[in-house]
Design a protein around this motif. Structure first.
Motif, PDB file in Angstrom:
ATOM      1  N   ASP A  82      11.953   2.289  -3.190  1.00  0.00           N
ATOM      2  CA  ASP A  82      11.223   3.146  -2.218  1.00  0.00           C
ATOM      3  C   ASP A  82      10.125   2.362  -1.701  1.00  0.00           C
ATOM      4  N   GLN A  83       9.690   1.324  -1.916  1.00  0.00           N
ATOM      5  CA  GLN A  83       8.563   0.506  -1.135  1.00  0.00           C
ATOM      6  C   GLN A  83       9.304   0.004   0.015  1.00  0.00           C
ATOM      7  N   LEU A  84      10.498  -0.231   0.139  1.00  0.00           N
ATOM      8  CA  LEU A  84      11.323  -0.911   0.877  1.00  0.00           C
ATOM      9  C   LEU A  84      12.289   0.029   2.082  1.00  0.00           C
ATOM     10  N   VAL A  85      13.127   0.819   1.496  1.00  0.00           N
ATOM     11  CA  VAL A  85      14.085   1.291   2.174  1.00  0.00           C
ATOM     12  C   VAL A  85      13.371   2.579   2.937  1.00  0.00           C
ATOM     13  N   ASN A  86      13.460   2.609   4.133  1.00  0.00           N
ATOM     14  CA  ASN A  86      12.972   3.703   4.937  1.00  0.00           C
ATOM     15  C   ASN A  86      11.303   3.640   5.010  1.00  0.00           C
ATOM     16  N   ALA A  87      10.708   2.588   4.329  1.00  0.00           N
ATOM     17  CA  ALA A  87       9.180   2.545   4.401  1.00  0.00           C
ATOM     18  C   ALA A  87       8.690   1.861   5.259  1.00  0.00           C
ATOM     19  N   ALA A  88       7.529   2.349   5.793  1.00  0.00           N
ATOM     20  CA  ALA A  88       6.470   1.967   6.740  1.00  0.00           C
ATOM     21  C   ALA A  88       6.049   0.738   6.567  1.00  0.00           C
ATOM     22  N   VAL A  89       5.874  -0.316   7.350  1.00  0.00           N
ATOM     23  CA  VAL A  89       5.420  -1.714   7.353  1.00  0.00           C
ATOM     24  C   VAL A  89       3.822  -1.492   7.533  1.00  0.00           C
ATOM     25  N   ARG A  90       2.976  -2.044   6.511  1.00  0.00           N
ATOM     26  CA  ARG A  90       1.711  -2.057   6.742  1.00  0.00           C
ATOM     27  C   ARG A  90       0.936  -3.059   7.817  1.00  0.00           C
ATOM     28  N   GLY A  91       1.691  -4.177   7.850  1.00  0.00           N
ATOM     29  CA  GLY A  91       1.010  -5.226   8.888  1.00  0.00           C
ATOM     30  C   GLY A  91       1.411  -4.966  10.326  1.00  0.00           C
ATOM     31  N   LYS A  92       2.586  -4.343  10.565  1.00  0.00           N
ATOM     32  CA  LYS A  92       2.946  -3.862  11.802  1.00  0.00           C
ATOM     33  C   LYS A  92       3.252  -2.622  12.139  1.00  0.00           C
ATOM     34  N   PRO A  93       2.407  -1.564  12.793  1.00  0.00           N
ATOM     35  CA  PRO A  93       2.729  -0.477  12.921  1.00  0.00           C
ATOM     36  C   PRO A  93       3.702  -0.130  13.689  1.00  0.00           C
ATOM     37  N   GLY A  94       4.658   0.822  13.148  1.00  0.00           N
ATOM     38  CA  GLY A  94       6.171   1.150  13.775  1.00  0.00           C
ATOM     39  C   GLY A  94       7.127   0.775  13.351  1.00  0.00           C
ATOM     40  N   ALA A  95       7.017  -0.389  12.611  1.00  0.00           N
ATOM     41  CA  ALA A  95       7.956  -1.039  11.926  1.00  0.00           C
ATOM     42  C   ALA A  95       8.488  -0.563  10.609  1.00  0.00           C
ATOM     43  N   ILE A  96       9.674  -0.691  10.115  1.00  0.00           N
ATOM     44  CA  ILE A  96      10.303  -0.502   8.889  1.00  0.00           C
ATOM     45  C   ILE A  96      10.751  -1.466   8.215  1.00  0.00           C
ATOM     46  N   ARG A  97      10.354  -1.675   6.733  1.00  0.00           N
ATOM     47  CA  ARG A  97      10.691  -2.749   5.952  1.00  0.00           C
ATOM     48  C   ARG A  97      12.248  -2.662   5.983  1.00  0.00           C
ATOM     49  N   VAL A  98      12.946  -1.836   5.433  1.00  0.00           N
ATOM     50  CA  VAL A  98      14.490  -2.051   5.285  1.00  0.00           C
ATOM     51  C   VAL A  98      15.127  -0.711   6.115  1.00  0.00           C
ATOM     52  N   ILE A  99      15.769  -0.797   7.346  1.00  0.00           N
ATOM     53  CA  ILE A  99      16.579   0.339   7.945  1.00  0.00           C
ATOM     54  C   ILE A  99      17.987   0.184   7.589  1.00  0.00           C
ATOM     55  N   PRO A 100      18.453   1.289   6.675  1.00  0.00           N
ATOM     56  CA  PRO A 100      19.665   1.005   6.420  1.00  0.00           C
ATOM     57  C   PRO A 100      20.712   1.164   7.443  1.00  0.00           C
ATOM     58  N   GLY A 101      21.621  -0.064   7.364  1.00  0.00           N
ATOM     59  CA  GLY A 101      22.716  -0.367   8.242  1.00  0.00           C
ATOM     60  C   GLY A 101      22.128  -1.300   9.436  1.00  0.00           C
ATOM     61  N   ASP A 102      20.865  -1.822   9.539  1.00  0.00           N
ATOM     62  CA  ASP A 102      20.377  -2.310  10.823  1.00  0.00           C
ATOM     63  C   ASP A 102      19.535  -3.618  10.136  1.00  0.00           C
ATOM     64  N   PRO A 103      20.076  -4.623   9.635  1.00  0.00           N
ATOM     65  CA  PRO A 103      19.486  -5.696   9.054  1.00  0.00           C
ATOM     66  C   PRO A 103      18.587  -6.360  10.093  1.00  0.00           C
ATOM     67  N   ASP A 104      19.126  -6.511  11.387  1.00  0.00           N
ATOM     68  CA  ASP A 104      18.345  -7.363  12.482  1.00  0.00           C
ATOM     69  C   ASP A 104      16.626  -6.593  12.718  1.00  0.00           C
ATOM     70  N   HIS A 105      16.758  -5.376  12.477  1.00  0.00           N
ATOM     71  CA  HIS A 105      15.484  -4.714  12.801  1.00  0.00           C
ATOM     72  C   HIS A 105      14.764  -4.341  11.640  1.00  0.00           C
ATOM     73  N   SER A 106      15.508  -4.682  10.530  1.00  0.00           N
ATOM     74  CA  SER A 106      14.702  -4.516   9.297  1.00  0.00           C
ATOM     75  C   SER A 106      13.553  -5.491   9.193  1.00  0.00           C
ATOM     76  N   TYR A 107      12.288  -5.306   8.976  1.00  0.00           N
ATOM     77  CA  TYR A 107      11.188  -6.212   8.834  1.00  0.00           C
ATOM     78  C   TYR A 107      11.271  -7.188   7.584  1.00  0.00           C
ATOM     79  N   LEU A 108      11.662  -6.627   6.456  1.00  0.00           N
ATOM     80  CA  LEU A 108      12.179  -7.632   5.284  1.00  0.00           C
ATOM     81  C   LEU A 108      12.769  -8.617   5.958  1.00  0.00           C
ATOM     82  N   VAL A 109      13.863  -8.689   6.635  1.00  0.00           N
ATOM     83  CA  VAL A 109      14.757  -9.473   7.022  1.00  0.00           C
ATOM     84  C   VAL A 109      14.035 -10.689   7.931  1.00  0.00           C
TER      85      VAL A 109
END
Ligand code: HEC
Length: 149
Positions: A82-109
């Motif tokens: 729950d901390q990752l999937v569809n969760a907001a990034v703290r360090g970069k407003p607007g970014a999401i840590r894991v976007i299901p189906g979209d590794p390129d735009h997932s901040y974790l990656v």
């Protein structure tokens, strides 16, 4: 080297299309030979443990056990999904840590690859060693197939 990289790229793409070759992907898993594109495996082999490369476990810093988790992100097993999937990034407003189906735009990656767009540092912050290309590819695949729990 180049040919090997290309063929592993092709293998990754074929896997994403067919979802049928976990075993071959595991052969690029390098220092974590049992790593698979499932959340449970990533939790065990990447977040909570070191590996033969000597990389620091993420939970050394990303934990709520005895401290505030770095980056406001707790990767303890009971909360990590729950901390990752569809969760907001703290360090970069607007970014999401894991976007299901979209590794390129997932901040974790992006953080694991050291993408130019990240805020702060490539992870693990005390690397190298960082994750290998193969380990990141397997995390990418888990996200590509929808980041299932
Ligand atoms: C030695 C401590 C340390 C380790 C080990 C570490 N991190 Fe971090 N991490 C940090 C700190 C500090 C930040 C906040 C500063 C920054 O983003 O550079 C952070 C931020 C992050 C963020 C951004 C969170 C947000 O919402 O802004 C992600 C994603 C992340 N780390 C993933 C990982 C992963 C995955 C691993 C393991 C492969 C890892 N980190 C290992 C210290 C660490």
């Amino acid at each position: 080297m180049t040919a090997r990289f290309l063929s592993s790229m092709l293998l990754g793409m074929a896997c994403m299309a067919s979802f049928g070759c976990d075993e071959k992907l595991s052969s690029v898993a390098g220092p974590t030979p049992t790593l698979e594109p499932t959340f449970a495996s990533i939790q065990t082999d990447i977040f909570q443990t070191t590996d033969s490369s000597g990389r620091t476990p993420c939970t050394q810093c990303h934990t709520s056990t005895g401290r505030n988790p770095s980056g406001g992100m707790d990767l303890n097993p009971n909360v990590a999904f729950d901390q990752l999937v569809n969760a907001a990034v703290r360090g970069k407003p607007g970014a999401i840590r894991v976007i299901p189906g979209d590794p390129d735009h997932s901040y974790l990656v992006q953080k694991l690859e050291g993408d130019a767009s990240i805020v702060g540092r490539r992870m693990p912050i005390n690397g190298p060693p960082y994750l290998t290309d193969g380990q990141i590819k397997i995390i990418r695949r888990w996200i590509a197939i929808g980041a299932p729990r």
